[in-house]
Design an enzyme around this catalytic site. Structure first.
Site, short mmCIF file in Angstrom:
data_model
loop_
_atom_site.label_atom_id
_atom_site.label_comp_id
_atom_site.label_asym_id
_atom_site.label_seq_id
_atom_site.Cartn_x
_atom_site.Cartn_y
_atom_site.Cartn_z
N GLY A 42 45.07 6.46 -14.81
CA GLY A 42 44.29 7.54 -14.20
C GLY A 42 42.80 7.22 -14.23
O GLY A 42 42.38 6.13 -14.62
N ASN A 64 53.03 7.16 -15.95
CA ASN A 64 54.23 7.28 -15.08
C ASN A 64 53.83 7.16 -13.61
O ASN A 64 54.67 7.32 -12.73
CB ASN A 64 54.97 8.60 -15.33
CG ASN A 64 54.15 9.81 -14.93
OD1 ASN A 64 52.99 9.67 -14.50
ND2 ASN A 64 54.73 10.99 -15.05
N ASP A 88 57.07 7.89 -18.51
CA ASP A 88 56.57 9.25 -18.65
C ASP A 88 56.31 9.48 -20.15
O ASP A 88 57.18 9.16 -20.97
CB ASP A 88 57.62 10.22 -18.13
CG ASP A 88 57.06 11.60 -17.97
OD1 ASP A 88 57.13 12.13 -16.85
OD2 ASP A 88 56.56 12.18 -18.96
N LEU A 105 45.59 10.96 -22.92
CA LEU A 105 44.96 11.52 -21.72
C LEU A 105 45.96 12.00 -20.68
O LEU A 105 45.58 12.69 -19.74
CB LEU A 105 44.05 10.47 -21.05
CG LEU A 105 42.71 10.22 -21.71
CD1 LEU A 105 42.82 9.15 -22.77
CD2 LEU A 105 41.66 9.84 -20.70
N TYR A 177 48.51 24.62 -16.60
CA TYR A 177 47.56 23.64 -17.12
C TYR A 177 46.82 24.21 -18.34
O TYR A 177 46.80 23.61 -19.40
CB TYR A 177 46.57 23.25 -16.02
CG TYR A 177 45.67 22.10 -16.41
CD1 TYR A 177 46.20 20.84 -16.67
CD2 TYR A 177 44.30 22.27 -16.53
CE1 TYR A 177 45.37 19.78 -17.04
CE2 TYR A 177 43.47 21.22 -16.89
CZ TYR A 177 44.02 19.97 -17.14
OH TYR A 177 43.20 18.93 -17.51
#
Ligand code: UDP
Length: 347
Positions: A42, A64, A88, A105, A177
């Site tokens: 990411g 993942n 994952d 993260l 989230y």
């Protein structure tokens, strides 16, 4: 500094971070450390991986590839300082390496994305954080959890300090989230209290820069989305009246703060806001992006996002004091760097 990085914008920033850490005496801490990074492909995960490789760490990176991209780390695959595991984090298997630091993260931080994947978003924060904490416990490693300003929800205290408990709708669309991250923070603190694990929690406020996904219009992080729209001459889509605010931090400031946080042993159990308090309305952001790109795009108003926080601005007094750090890159400078990075990739 040794790095296989060829990307000039990122390479320059990483040299500057490494130099700052050397000057402040933190660089040696990372030499020969083995670091597990979840979410390594990411945006922030890959920046941390690059900086740590430059500092002499060995990285075991897990992703993942749901929202991250192999493009962000493929240059690292060539070195023996980086092992990539496509998995994952909720199904993370025991690792063969002895791990010194765990940087957790892995998450789906983009509202447009997580609103479409609420179950995976919650499980990454719950099951995923449990798996990552267990790696740290087995290895007696330092554990960094990258939390979020979203734990404050639609904050009533601006600028928001770490002592504010938050205003979150537990059943609203953003709760997958927000509540996931709140649960994960609670789990980290439970590992600290019950097992004495060395946990550190950062609450990251809006951060932007090269490698933030700008290509996929469904991902929708505002800075890079506006830059891509402006460079293509497409309308800039401001949600609602555009008077909602955010405070944007350039990525290199964020990475420097995190590495200082990790290197300071006395900060076990601390929670720190990491961001840049320079607050701007989304409408003004759109205008600045149009100006800096020299674009002819016009601004259009689209429907507001559900439960979109009205204002967001970190109080970074605590981080400034404990890390002896403050953000160096202004919004205009950071936007210019990000534009410089996206521009050649549009062709
Ligand atoms: N936003 C916008 N237009 C877009 C994408 C986002 O006006 O095309 C706004 C969004 O409504 C929010 C802000 O920009 O107020 C920041 O959105 P982002 O998804 O980057 O992150 P958030 O801070 O909401 O997590």
């Amino acid at each position: 500094m040794s790095t296989p990085l060829e990307d000039p914008v990122v390479k320059m920033d990483i040299s500057a971070i490494v130099e700052a850490l050397e000057e402040k005496g933190y660089a040696d801490f990372f030499k020969e450390k083995t670091v597990l990074i979840t979410g390594v492909a990411g945006f922030l995960g890959s920046w941390l991986a690059d900086t740590l490789v430059a500092l002499g760490s060995h990285i075991v990176g897990v992703d993942n590839l749901s929202t991250g991209s192999l493009n962000n780390v493929k240059h690292l695959l060539k070195t023996k300082h980086f092992r990539f595991i496509e998995a994952d984090v909720t199904k993370l298997e025991p690792l063969e390496e002895k791990i010194d630091l765990v940087l957790h993260l892995a998450a789906r931080p983009s509202p447009d994305d997580y609103l479409r994947h609420p179950v995976e978003t919650l499980l990454t924060s719950s099951e995923g954080t449990l798996k990552a904490l267990e790696v740290a416990r087995r290895n007696d490693a330092v554990f960094l959890f990258t939390s979020t300003s979203e734990v404050y929800g639609d904050a009533e205290v601006i600028p928001t300090p770490e002592t504010y408990w938050g205003k979150v709708n537990p059943i609203g669309p953003r709760s997958c989230y927000d509540e996931g991250k709140r649960y994960a923070e609670a789990l980290c603190m439970a590992y600290l209290r019950q097992y004495g694990l060395d946990v550190k929690i950062s609450r990251i406020f809006n951060t932007y820069g090269p490698r933030l996904d700008w290509k996929n219009p469904g991902y929708g992080r505002v800075v890079v989305k506006f830059i891509a729209q402006a460079l293509k001459g497409e309308p800039i889509t401001v949600h609602g009246d555009g008077l909602q605010t955010r405070s944007f931090c350039y990525v290199s400031d964020n990475i420097e703060a995190h590495l200082i946080f990790l290197a300071k042993k006395e900060l076990k159990g601390e929670v720190l806001n990491i961001g840049n308090p320079e607050e701007v309305t989304i409408l003004d952001l759109a205008k600045t992006v149009i100006e800096l790109t020299g674009s002819k795009s016009r601004i259009v108003h689209t429907p507001p996002r559900p439960d979109d926080p009205r204002r967001r601005k970190p109080d970074i007094t605590k981080a400034t004091k404990l890390l002896d750090w403050k953000p160096k890159i202004s919004l205009r400078e950071g936007l210019a760097k990000t534009i410089e990075w996206i521009k050649p990739r549009l062709k």
